[in-house]
Design a protein around this motif. Structure first.
Motif, PDB file in Angstrom:
ATOM      1  N   PHE A  68      -4.048 -40.871   6.206  1.00 14.56           N
ATOM      2  CA  PHE A  68      -5.280 -40.170   5.847  1.00 14.56           C
ATOM      3  C   PHE A  68      -4.972 -39.037   4.877  1.00 14.56           C
ATOM      4  O   PHE A  68      -4.038 -38.260   5.079  1.00 14.56           O
ATOM      5  CB  PHE A  68      -5.931 -39.605   7.113  1.00 14.56           C
ATOM      6  N   SER A  70      -7.248 -36.107   2.304  1.00 16.61           N
ATOM      7  CA  SER A  70      -8.545 -35.601   1.855  1.00 16.61           C
ATOM      8  C   SER A  70      -8.363 -34.365   0.992  1.00 16.61           C
ATOM      9  O   SER A  70      -7.634 -33.443   1.361  1.00 16.61           O
ATOM     10  CB  SER A  70      -9.434 -35.256   3.056  1.00 16.61           C
ATOM     11  N   GLN A  78     -13.959 -35.966   8.637  1.00 17.05           N
ATOM     12  CA  GLN A  78     -13.652 -37.270   8.047  1.00 17.05           C
ATOM     13  C   GLN A  78     -12.638 -38.029   8.896  1.00 17.05           C
ATOM     14  O   GLN A  78     -12.818 -39.219   9.193  1.00 17.05           O
ATOM     15  CB  GLN A  78     -13.115 -37.071   6.626  1.00 17.05           C
ATOM     16  N   LYS A  79     -11.580 -37.349   9.304  1.00 19.00           N
ATOM     17  CA  LYS A  79     -10.555 -38.017  10.109  1.00 19.00           C
ATOM     18  C   LYS A  79     -11.091 -38.386  11.488  1.00 19.00           C
ATOM     19  O   LYS A  79     -10.746 -39.434  12.045  1.00 19.00           O
ATOM     20  CB  LYS A  79      -9.314 -37.138  10.242  1.00 19.00           C
ATOM     21  N   LEU A  82     -13.239 -41.500  11.017  1.00 16.87           N
ATOM     22  CA  LEU A  82     -12.348 -42.620  10.727  1.00 16.87           C
ATOM     23  C   LEU A  82     -11.613 -43.074  11.982  1.00 16.87           C
ATOM     24  O   LEU A  82     -11.478 -44.272  12.245  1.00 16.87           O
ATOM     25  CB  LEU A  82     -11.345 -42.205   9.648  1.00 16.87           C
ATOM     26  N   SER A  83     -11.159 -42.125  12.777  1.00 14.27           N
ATOM     27  CA  SER A  83     -10.419 -42.438  13.996  1.00 14.27           C
ATOM     28  C   SER A  83     -11.283 -43.200  14.998  1.00 14.27           C
ATOM     29  O   SER A  83     -10.843 -44.194  15.590  1.00 14.27           O
ATOM     30  CB  SER A  83      -9.895 -41.149  14.632  1.00 14.27           C
ATOM     31  N   PHE A  99      -2.700 -43.863  13.430  1.00 13.09           N
ATOM     32  CA  PHE A  99      -2.415 -43.037  12.259  1.00 13.09           C
ATOM     33  C   PHE A  99      -0.918 -42.760  12.140  1.00 13.09           C
ATOM     34  O   PHE A  99      -0.181 -42.779  13.133  1.00 13.09           O
ATOM     35  CB  PHE A  99      -3.152 -41.697  12.359  1.00 13.09           C
ATOM     36  N   VAL A 110      -6.199 -44.241   3.395  1.00 14.36           N
ATOM     37  CA  VAL A 110      -7.624 -43.897   3.361  1.00 14.36           C
ATOM     38  C   VAL A 110      -7.754 -42.533   2.698  1.00 14.36           C
ATOM     39  O   VAL A 110      -7.308 -41.519   3.241  1.00 14.36           O
ATOM     40  CB  VAL A 110      -8.234 -43.874   4.771  1.00 14.36           C
TER      41      VAL A 110
END
Length: 266
Positions: A68, A70, A78-79, A82-83, A99, A110
C-alpha cells in the motif's frame, strides 16, 4: 364426509399452487444456471480494452501480498477500506491475502495518488503509459496484471487517483472493483447484472452474482489456462457444487459476511 375431504384436498392444492408460485417468483435471474454460466464467460474470459482471440482462465495460485502506498488523501482511511475489502475477498475465494511493507515481497501494488501524478505512477508500477492509453483516457482508476505461461496471475497493480475518483463519486467503487478484477475477473459487461463489473450499474459493493462468480472462479473444477469450450464443459460441475454448498440460494446473505458494505453500515 366425502364432501369435506374434497374441500380439504382443494384447499391443499390451492396452497401448494400458491407456494410454488411464490418460490418461482422469489428466484432471481442471477440465480439461473444458464445466466450464471454466461455471466462467468463474459467476465472471466473476455478482456476490457484488449481483444483476445483465444481467451483463457486466469487466476492466482500463490498467496497475495499487498503493498500500500498513498501520497493523496486520508491514507489511514484508504488502507482501512482496502484491508476490509481484501479480507472479504479472502473469505469468498479462500485465497491468502495480506499486507507487506516490503516491495520485494509484494505481488499487488495498490497506489492512491493525485490525478496529475497518474502517468508517473503508471510508469513506475505498470510500464509505458502508451501501452494502456485507452484505459488511461477512459477509466477513472486503473488495474493491470501479469501472468505466467501457466495462466497464473503473478503480479498486479492498482492506481487510484483519489481526487478524480472522488470528483466522479467512484472512490469506493475503485477500491472494490479493481482489486476484485485482479483476482481473475478482468472484464466489464453491461449484460451482467447486478454486478460491480457492469459500468452502468449502481452497485458499489459486491453483489450476490459477484459472490457466485468469485466462488466459481476458485472452484476446484476450474483451472488456469482453460479456454471457453473447456470451461463450458466443466461448468455444470461448478454449478452442482455451488448448489450443493448453498452458495447460489444463499448468495444474498453470504456476500454480506465480512463485507465493506456491512463494515460501513450501508
Amino acid at each position: 364426509m366425502i364432501q369435506i375431504n374434497l374441500n380439504v384436498i382443494r384447499c391443499l392444492i390451492l396452497i401448494f399452487a400458491i407456494l410454488s408460485s411464490a418460490v418461482s417468483v422469489a428466484k432471481e435471474r442471477w440465480q439461473d444456471d444458464s445466466y450464471i454460466e454466461d455471466s462467468f464467460i463474459k467476465i472471466a474470459l473476455q478482456r476490457e480494452y484488449k481483444e483476445t482471440n483465444y481467451p483463457k482462465i486466469i487466476r492466482w495460485k500463490k498467496p497475495i501480498r499487498l503493498y500500500f502506498e498513498s501520497d493523496a488523501g486520508d491514507a489511514k482511511l484508504q488502507k482501512e477500506l482496502l484491508s476490509v475489502h481484501a479480507q472479504h475477498l479472502a473469505y469468498i475465494t479462500g485465497l491468502s491475502i495480506d499486507f507487506t511493507q516490503h516491495t520485494s515481497d509484494a505481488n499487488i501494488f495498490v497506489i492512491f495518488t493525485k490525478y496529475d501524478q497518474l502517468e508517473d505512477k503508471v510508469r513506475q508500477y505498470i510500464g509505458d503509459p502508451e501501452n494502456i492509453r485507452a484505459a488511461l483516457d477512459e477509466a477513472i482508476c486503473l488495474g493491470n496484471f501479469r501472468r505466467n505461461s501457466h495462466y497464473e496471475i503473478t503480479r498486479g497493480a492498482i492506481i487510484i487517483p483519489v481526487d478524480y475518483a472522488r470528483r466522479k463519486a467512484r472512490f469506493l467503487d475503485c477500491i472494490v472493483e479493481e482489486i476484485t478484477q485482479l483476482l481473475g475477473l478482468p472484464n466489464d459487461s453491461n449484460d451482467v447484472f447486478p454486478s460491480v463489473f457492469n459500468d452502468v450499474s449502481v452497485d458499489t459493493y459486491l453483489s450476490p452474482l459477484d459472490y457466485i462468480l468469485l466462488k466459481a472462479l476458485y472452484s476446484r473444477h476450474i483451472k488456469p489456462g482453460m479456454n471457453v469450450t473447456q470451461t463450458r464443459k466443466l461448468f455444470p460441475d461448478v454449478l452442482k457444487e455451488l448448489h450443493s454448498n448453498g452458495d447460489i440460494n444463499n448468495a444474498a446473505q453470504r456476500v454480506q459476511q465480512y463485507s465493506l458494505k456491512r463494515y460501513l453500515g450501508d
